[in-house]
Write a protein that holds these residues in place. Structure first.
Motif, PDB file in Angstrom:
ATOM      1  N   VAL A  54       0.859  -1.174   0.000  1.00 37.44           N
ATOM      2  CA  VAL A  54       0.000   0.000   0.000  1.00 37.44           C
ATOM      3  C   VAL A  54       0.900   1.229   0.000  1.00 37.44           C
ATOM      4  CG1 VAL A  54      -1.788   1.251   1.257  1.00 37.44           C
ATOM      5  CG2 VAL A  54      -1.772  -1.256   1.296  1.00 37.44           C
ATOM      6  N   TYR A  55       0.690   2.102  -0.984  1.00 39.66           N
ATOM      7  CA  TYR A  55       1.494   3.316  -1.105  1.00 39.66           C
ATOM      8  C   TYR A  55       0.630   4.510  -0.733  1.00 39.66           C
ATOM      9  CZ  TYR A  55       4.540   0.169  -3.669  1.00 39.66           C
ATOM     10  OH  TYR A  55       5.335  -0.890  -4.026  1.00 39.66           O
ATOM     11  N   ILE A  56       1.128   5.308   0.230  1.00 40.85           N
ATOM     12  CA  ILE A  56       0.385   6.475   0.704  1.00 40.85           C
ATOM     13  C   ILE A  56       1.261   7.718   0.568  1.00 40.85           C
ATOM     14  CG2 ILE A  56      -1.047   5.132   2.278  1.00 40.85           C
ATOM     15  CD1 ILE A  56       0.783   6.045   4.583  1.00 40.85           C
ATOM     16  N   ASP A  57       0.616   8.879   0.556  1.00 44.12           N
ATOM     17  CA  ASP A  57       1.378  10.118   0.407  1.00 44.12           C
ATOM     18  C   ASP A  57       0.579  11.288   0.945  1.00 44.12           C
ATOM     19  OD1 ASP A  57       3.624  11.562  -0.288  1.00 44.12           O
ATOM     20  OD2 ASP A  57       3.344  11.380  -2.447  1.00 44.12           O
ATOM     21  N   LYS A  58       1.223  12.429   1.016  1.00 49.92           N
ATOM     22  CA  LYS A  58       0.597  13.716   1.332  1.00 49.92           C
ATOM     23  C   LYS A  58       1.544  14.787   0.819  1.00 49.92           C
ATOM     24  CE  LYS A  58       2.622  14.496   5.859  1.00 49.92           C
ATOM     25  NZ  LYS A  58       2.488  14.447   7.275  1.00 49.92           N
ATOM     26  N   PRO A  59       1.067  16.007   0.659  1.00 48.85           N
ATOM     27  CA  PRO A  59       1.981  17.069   0.229  1.00 48.85           C
ATOM     28  C   PRO A  59       3.165  17.155   1.194  1.00 48.85           C
ATOM     29  CG  PRO A  59      -0.291  17.832   0.117  1.00 48.85           C
ATOM     30  CD  PRO A  59      -0.312  16.490   0.799  1.00 48.85           C
ATOM     31  N   GLY A  60       4.365  17.136   0.660  1.00 49.51           N
ATOM     32  CA  GLY A  60       5.561  17.158   1.495  1.00 49.51           C
ATOM     33  C   GLY A  60       6.065  15.766   1.854  1.00 49.51           C
ATOM     34  N   GLY A  61       5.273  14.740   1.535  1.00 48.23           N
ATOM     35  CA  GLY A  61       5.697  13.358   1.762  1.00 48.23           C
ATOM     36  C   GLY A  61       5.265  12.813   3.119  1.00 48.23           C
ATOM     37  N   VAL A  62       5.296  11.499   3.251  1.00 46.92           N
ATOM     38  CA  VAL A  62       4.962  10.828   4.513  1.00 46.92           C
ATOM     39  C   VAL A  62       6.250  10.332   5.158  1.00 46.92           C
ATOM     40  CG1 VAL A  62       2.623  10.120   3.893  1.00 46.92           C
ATOM     41  CG2 VAL A  62       4.522   8.627   3.326  1.00 46.92           C
ATOM     42  N   ASP A  63       6.208  10.202   6.488  1.00 45.13           N
ATOM     43  CA  ASP A  63       7.391   9.684   7.171  1.00 45.13           C
ATOM     44  C   ASP A  63       7.142   8.258   7.659  1.00 45.13           C
ATOM     45  OD1 ASP A  63       5.983   9.836   9.630  1.00 45.13           O
ATOM     46  OD2 ASP A  63       6.740  11.853  10.022  1.00 45.13           O
ATOM     47  N   ILE A  64       8.171   7.657   8.197  1.00 40.60           N
ATOM     48  CA  ILE A  64       8.092   6.247   8.594  1.00 40.60           C
ATOM     49  C   ILE A  64       7.083   6.039   9.720  1.00 40.60           C
ATOM     50  CG2 ILE A  64      10.004   6.257  10.247  1.00 40.60           C
ATOM     51  CD1 ILE A  64      10.820   3.545   8.768  1.00 40.60           C
ATOM     52  N   ALA A  65       6.936   7.017  10.594  1.00 42.24           N
ATOM     53  CA  ALA A  65       5.972   6.894  11.696  1.00 42.24           C
ATOM     54  C   ALA A  65       4.545   6.826  11.151  1.00 42.24           C
ATOM     55  CB  ALA A  65       6.118   8.063  12.668  1.00 42.24           C
ATOM     56  N   GLU A  66       4.239   7.671  10.170  1.00 43.74           N
ATOM     57  CA  GLU A  66       2.898   7.650   9.566  1.00 43.74           C
ATOM     58  C   GLU A  66       2.645   6.317   8.876  1.00 43.74           C
ATOM     59  OE1 GLU A  66       1.941  12.221   8.339  1.00 43.74           O
ATOM     60  OE2 GLU A  66       3.746  11.320   7.473  1.00 43.74           O
ATOM     61  N   CYS A  67       3.637   5.811   8.165  1.00 41.38           N
ATOM     62  CA  CYS A  67       3.497   4.504   7.502  1.00 41.38           C
ATOM     63  C   CYS A  67       3.252   3.412   8.536  1.00 41.38           C
ATOM     64  CB  CYS A  67       4.737   4.181   6.673  1.00 41.38           C
ATOM     65  SG  CYS A  67       4.936   5.239   5.220  1.00 41.38           S
ATOM     66  N   GLY A  68       3.955   3.485   9.660  1.00 41.82           N
ATOM     67  CA  GLY A  68       3.785   2.500  10.733  1.00 41.82           C
ATOM     68  C   GLY A  68       2.398   2.536  11.334  1.00 41.82           C
ATOM     69  N   GLU A  69       1.881   3.755  11.584  1.00 40.37           N
ATOM     70  CA  GLU A  69       0.529   3.894  12.149  1.00 40.37           C
ATOM     71  C   GLU A  69      -0.520   3.320  11.208  1.00 40.37           C
ATOM     72  OE1 GLU A  69      -0.206   8.007  13.041  1.00 40.37           O
ATOM     73  OE2 GLU A  69       1.615   8.172  14.253  1.00 40.37           O
ATOM     74  N   VAL A  70      -0.411   3.683   9.927  1.00 41.16           N
ATOM     75  CA  VAL A  70      -1.377   3.195   8.942  1.00 41.16           C
ATOM     76  C   VAL A  70      -1.277   1.679   8.824  1.00 41.16           C
ATOM     77  CG1 VAL A  70      -2.014   3.216   6.499  1.00 41.16           C
ATOM     78  CG2 VAL A  70      -1.512   5.374   7.671  1.00 41.16           C
ATOM     79  N   SER A  71      -0.063   1.148   8.813  1.00 41.72           N
ATOM     80  CA  SER A  71       0.145  -0.293   8.708  1.00 41.72           C
ATOM     81  C   SER A  71      -0.528  -1.027   9.870  1.00 41.72           C
ATOM     82  CB  SER A  71       1.646  -0.604   8.679  1.00 41.72           C
ATOM     83  OG  SER A  71       1.855  -1.989   8.626  1.00 41.72           O
ATOM     84  N   GLU A  72      -0.336  -0.512  11.078  1.00 42.83           N
ATOM     85  CA  GLU A  72      -0.912  -1.156  12.259  1.00 42.83           C
ATOM     86  C   GLU A  72      -2.442  -1.142  12.207  1.00 42.83           C
ATOM     87  OE1 GLU A  72      -0.782  -0.421  17.013  1.00 42.83           O
ATOM     88  OE2 GLU A  72       1.112  -0.176  15.927  1.00 42.83           O
ATOM     89  N   GLU A  73      -3.020   0.021  11.876  1.00 43.35           N
ATOM     90  CA  GLU A  73      -4.479   0.123  11.810  1.00 43.35           C
ATOM     91  C   GLU A  73      -5.058  -0.744  10.688  1.00 43.35           C
ATOM     92  OE1 GLU A  73      -6.338   4.003  12.178  1.00 43.35           O
ATOM     93  OE2 GLU A  73      -4.522   4.756  13.169  1.00 43.35           O
ATOM     94  N   LEU A  74      -4.399  -0.719   9.526  1.00 44.76           N
ATOM     95  CA  LEU A  74      -4.870  -1.528   8.402  1.00 44.76           C
ATOM     96  C   LEU A  74      -4.741  -3.013   8.720  1.00 44.76           C
ATOM     97  CD1 LEU A  74      -5.942  -1.884   5.542  1.00 44.76           C
ATOM     98  CD2 LEU A  74      -3.593  -1.620   4.705  1.00 44.76           C
ATOM     99  N   SER A  75      -3.649  -3.404   9.353  1.00 48.38           N
ATOM    100  CA  SER A  75      -3.441  -4.807   9.716  1.00 48.38           C
ATOM    101  C   SER A  75      -4.580  -5.309  10.604  1.00 48.38           C
ATOM    102  CB  SER A  75      -2.095  -4.957  10.428  1.00 48.38           C
ATOM    103  OG  SER A  75      -1.890  -6.302  10.782  1.00 48.38           O
ATOM    104  N   ASN A  76      -4.989  -4.497  11.582  1.00 49.21           N
ATOM    105  CA  ASN A  76      -6.100  -4.883  12.464  1.00 49.21           C
ATOM    106  C   ASN A  76      -7.397  -5.053  11.671  1.00 49.21           C
ATOM    107  OD1 ASN A  76      -4.434  -4.857  14.709  1.00 49.21           O
ATOM    108  ND2 ASN A  76      -4.942  -2.746  15.253  1.00 49.21           N
ATOM    109  N   LYS A  77      -7.661  -4.127  10.756  1.00 46.58           N
ATOM    110  CA  LYS A  77      -8.891  -4.211   9.940  1.00 46.58           C
ATOM    111  C   LYS A  77      -8.848  -5.432   9.011  1.00 46.58           C
ATOM    112  CE  LYS A  77     -10.527   0.492  10.039  1.00 46.58           C
ATOM    113  NZ  LYS A  77     -11.809   0.991   9.595  1.00 46.58           N
ATOM    114  N   LEU A  78      -7.675  -5.705   8.439  1.00 44.46           N
ATOM    115  CA  LEU A  78      -7.536  -6.879   7.570  1.00 44.46           C
ATOM    116  C   LEU A  78      -7.737  -8.164   8.361  1.00 44.46           C
ATOM    117  CD1 LEU A  78      -4.503  -5.749   5.383  1.00 44.46           C
ATOM    118  CD2 LEU A  78      -6.778  -6.310   4.516  1.00 44.46           C
TER     119      LEU A  78
END
Length: 156
Positions: A40-64
């Motif tokens: 899963v590739y995510i972005d925002k203006p200015g780019g995303v950092d590793i912490a944001e990727c980690g948070e999204v990964s954890e939340e998505l993993s729970n939903k999956l």
């Protein structure tokens, strides 16, 4: 099955990304060797950092885990699309005018199926790219529906 996994993942991740004001760039469910990967590739203006990727990964993993749309074992990867970000939508093209792009076509235009150059405009579902052949500048008009793949291109 692959498109089902992608569609379900998109449904599950969209509320997470909306809440965090992040954009979904792409989802891939691919087999490499004997392993399956859900990327899963995510972005925002200015780019995303590793912490944001980690948070999204954890939340998505729970939903999956709750929805359980994937029967095989797989690796979940959530990351930034990087500097050569794919351009998937008309909005992606409109947002990247004046950027260097690489475009691969379903069928040739002016004898070429690939172009790299500056995206000078995008309107009426047509991308106009300025490119060089040796020292001569040219432009090509490419209808959006003829684009097989496109991404930002890094120049050195």
């Amino acid at each position: 099955m692959s498109s089902q996994v992608v569609n379900t993942t998109e449904e599950l991740i969209q509320p997470i990304l909306t809440e965090k004001k992040l954009e979904l760039v792409d989802i891939e469910y691919v087999k490499e060797g004997k392993n399956w990967f859900l990327r899963v590739y995510i972005d925002k203006p200015g780019g995303v950092d590793i912490a944001e990727c980690g948070e999204v990964s954890e939340e998505l993993s729970n939903k999956l885990d709750e929805a359980d749309p994937i029967k095989d074992a797989y690796f979940l990867e959530v990351s930034s699309p990087g500097v050569e970000r794919p351009l998937k939508t008309k909005e992606d093209f409109a947002a990247n005018i004046s950027s260097n792009v690489y475009v691969k076509l379903y069928e040739p235009i002016d004898g070429n199926k690939e172009y790299e150059g500056i995206l000078s405009s995008f309107s009426d579902d047509t991308a106009i790219i300025e490119y060089k052949v040796k020292t001569k500048k040219s432009t090509v008009e490419i209808p959006f529906d003829k684009i097989a793949k496109a991404r930002l291109a890094v120049t050195f």
